[in-house]
Design a protein around this motif. Structure first.
Motif, PDB file in Angstrom:
ATOM      1  N   GLY A  27       0.827  -1.118   0.045  1.00 31.89           N
ATOM      2  CA  GLY A  27       0.147   0.075   0.153  1.00 31.89           C
ATOM      3  C   GLY A  27       0.845   1.223  -0.029  1.00 31.89           C
ATOM      4  N   ILE A  28       1.946   1.408  -0.644  1.00 34.07           N
ATOM      5  CA  ILE A  28       2.429   2.698  -0.852  1.00 34.07           C
ATOM      6  C   ILE A  28       3.010   2.718  -2.249  1.00 34.07           C
ATOM      7  N   ILE A  60      -0.395   6.563   0.142  1.00 30.42           N
ATOM      8  CA  ILE A  60      -0.697   5.383   0.956  1.00 30.42           C
ATOM      9  C   ILE A  60      -2.274   4.884   0.757  1.00 30.42           C
ATOM     10  N   PHE A  61      -2.437   3.458   0.792  1.00 32.92           N
ATOM     11  CA  PHE A  61      -3.926   2.950   0.600  1.00 32.92           C
ATOM     12  C   PHE A  61      -3.867   1.930   1.004  1.00 32.92           C
ATOM     13  N   HIS A  62      -5.189   1.229   1.224  1.00 27.46           N
ATOM     14  CA  HIS A  62      -5.364  -0.157   1.582  1.00 27.46           C
ATOM     15  C   HIS A  62      -5.009  -1.163   0.550  1.00 27.46           C
ATOM     16  N   ALA A  88       1.583   3.350   6.467  1.00 27.82           N
ATOM     17  CA  ALA A  88       1.313   1.905   5.598  1.00 27.82           C
ATOM     18  C   ALA A  88       0.728   0.809   6.671  1.00 27.82           C
ATOM     19  N   ARG A 110      -1.968   0.631   7.284  1.00 21.87           N
ATOM     20  CA  ARG A 110      -3.359   0.401   7.118  1.00 21.87           C
ATOM     21  C   ARG A 110      -3.670  -0.881   6.131  1.00 21.87           C
ATOM     22  N   ASN A 111      -2.996  -1.200   5.285  1.00 24.83           N
ATOM     23  CA  ASN A 111      -3.003  -2.414   4.609  1.00 24.83           C
ATOM     24  C   ASN A 111      -4.491  -3.136   4.666  1.00 24.83           C
ATOM     25  N   PHE A 112      -4.361  -4.303   5.223  1.00 20.80           N
ATOM     26  CA  PHE A 112      -5.745  -5.224   5.175  1.00 20.80           C
ATOM     27  C   PHE A 112      -6.924  -4.701   6.227  1.00 20.80           C
ATOM     28  N   PRO A 161      -8.835  -1.879   7.032  1.00 19.37           N
ATOM     29  CA  PRO A 161     -10.156  -1.353   6.590  1.00 19.37           C
ATOM     30  C   PRO A 161     -11.010  -2.393   5.903  1.00 19.37           C
TER      31      PRO A 161
END
Lengths: 225, 239
Positions: A52-53, A85-87, B177, B179-181, B183
């Protein structure tokens, strides 16, 4: 015969010369990670990691690690200006949705059909796949970095993969310690080889026919580590 | 409405034998290690919960977190993409002895199955895995000349996640980061439990900064001094 082969860092350097300015690129764990070090002057690729980057930079100094800023290999990295950054579902939407320009992966075997085997050596042991099967099916260009032969001298570029497949017909270019090779409907098409090695010598350590298509350039790389 | 819970032990008290438990994090980043240790404490004291199915990208490292759960003998099955780590002995021993079942799922498929579970989508088609051993038994369909395999949603009884800030309504933010899995797992579980570094008053997380809306979260427990997996593994900690 001692083969005039490139080191791992030199293979990564050679591949890095073909990463375009502005490209969105995923680097696999291990040898491909080295490519980030060798971006040519004046070019800036955006590196993606599965967790997620988008837009990560080099490893921090020892002691400066932030373990919430890591790459797919769980190594500490840094965030470059402009990073995002994201899931995980968004991360793999980038992968499968065709938004990434290039995936640079390692390999156990690559077939002349573009099939890739890089996740499992056989039925024994613990299998681990990670994001490789997603990357090979969604990214616009999938290239492989590898030694030309195994540790005991067997070809890694083969007619048909004998190890379990990661993806079918997905690889379009291979950078090895002895060659740069494109894969198209004819099979392996040789683009570069060491000046001191004949085509026959290279063919002898390659498991499927090497085609040529115009001149074959010299494979060279500076001393890097 | 107040979803806050006073202790880690209270937060995990309702997890039953045989439950499926999604555990957030990628490696140590975003991993709710202290919640997992509260669960190990409960198992050691009461013998429950046991026979758990856990869902995580990995399968534990060293002697802490998921590895501690596996070593304690409370896990029956692991659904993950990458069980290989720097110190995988807990997983490897139970897997080799046949005590632990493994369902290996490509990482993007794992994320999308969890997302689908939370979004009410029972199945979807993906190119990932087509033509490989991991496609065995799955329906194949052709769309616009390309082959795809059918994958099914993944839901769970419980999700255990780590967030940075949380409020009484269950709204969450994540650190970098981490966050990953997390949510996705909050969406896909019947009961989602978040350990947060700080419980903040309602409104302190600006509405546009909420990453996981509280509707996906049932329990928020404060753990102000979490220690990352990487630091614990480096110190060779065994829980």
């Amino acid at each position: 015969m001692t083969l005039p082969k490139l080191t791992n860092a030199q293979i990564a350097w050679r591949a890095a010369q073909d990463i375009a300015d502005g490209a969105y690129v995923n680097l696999g764990i291990g040898l491909p990670e080295l490519c980030a070090r060798f971006q040519p002057e004046g070019r800036r690729a955006m590196f993606h990691t599965e967790n997620g980057i988008l837009g990560f930079g080099p490893a921090p100094e020892a002691g400066q690690e932030d373990w919430d800023v890591i790459n797919a290999g769980k190594k500490a990295v840094t965030l470059s200006p402009g990073a995002a950054i994201f899931h995980h579902a968004d991360s793999f939407a980038m992968v499968r949705g065709g938004h990434l320009d290039m995936a640079i992966l390692g390999a156990f075997q690559v077939a002349a059909t573009g099939d890739l085997a890089n996740w499992r050596l056989g039925a024994s042991g613990v299998p681990a796949v990670g994001g490789a099967m997603d990357l090979v099916n969604g990214v616009k260009q999938v290239v492989v970095l590898t030694d030309h032969v195994t540790k005991d001298g067997k070809p890694k570029l083969v007619d048909t993969c004998t190890y379990p497949l990661t993806g079918v017909g997905c690889v379009t270019r291979v950078y090895t310690s002895l060659a740069v090779i494109d894969i198209d409907p004819r099979g392996f098409v040789l683009r570069e080889k060491p000046a001191g090695m004949s085509l026959d010598e290279l063919q002898a350590v390659t498991g499927a026919p090497l085609h040529t298509d115009g001149p074959v350039a010299d494979l060279t790389a500076p001393k890097v580590d | 409405m107040d979803k806050t819970c006073p202790t880690l032990a209270d937060a995990v008290a309702g997890i039953e034998d045989g439950a499926s438990v999604m555990i957030g994090g990628f490696g140590g980043s975003g991993a709710p290690i202290e919640l997992l240790h509260a669960l190990v404490d409960r198992f050691r004291a009461t013998g429950s919960p046991k026979n758990l199915t856990i869902v995580n990208n990995n399968a534990g490292n060293g002697g802490i977190g998921i590895a501690a759960m596996i070593a304690a003998g409370m896990v029956r099955k692991v659904i993950c993409s990458f069980p290989r780590t720097s110190q995988p002995h807990a997983f490897n021993e139970k897997y080799a002895s046949g005590e632990l079942e493994l369902e290996l799922v490509p990482q993007g498929t794992l994320a999308e199955r969890i997302r689908a579970g939370g979004a009410g989508i029972p199945a979807f088609y993906t190119p990932t895995g087509y033509g490989t051993d991991l496609a065995a038994g799955k329906p194949v369909a052709e769309f616009d000349g390309k082959h795809y395999i059918q994958e099914r949603w993944l839901k769970a009884d419980v999700a255990l996640v780590k967030a940075e800030h949380g409020d009484a309504y269950g709204n969450l933010t994540y650190r970098l980061a981490a966050r990953n899995f997390n949510p996705l797992m909050c969406m896909a579980a019947m009961h989602s439990i978040a350990q947060v570094t700080r419980i903040v008053p309602l409104g302190e997380i600006a509405p546009q900064d909420v990453i996981t809306p509280g509707i996906f979260v049932n329990t928020v427990v404060e753990m102000p001094t979490p220690r990352q997996e990487e630091t614990r593994v480096r110190d060779q900690e065994v829980y």
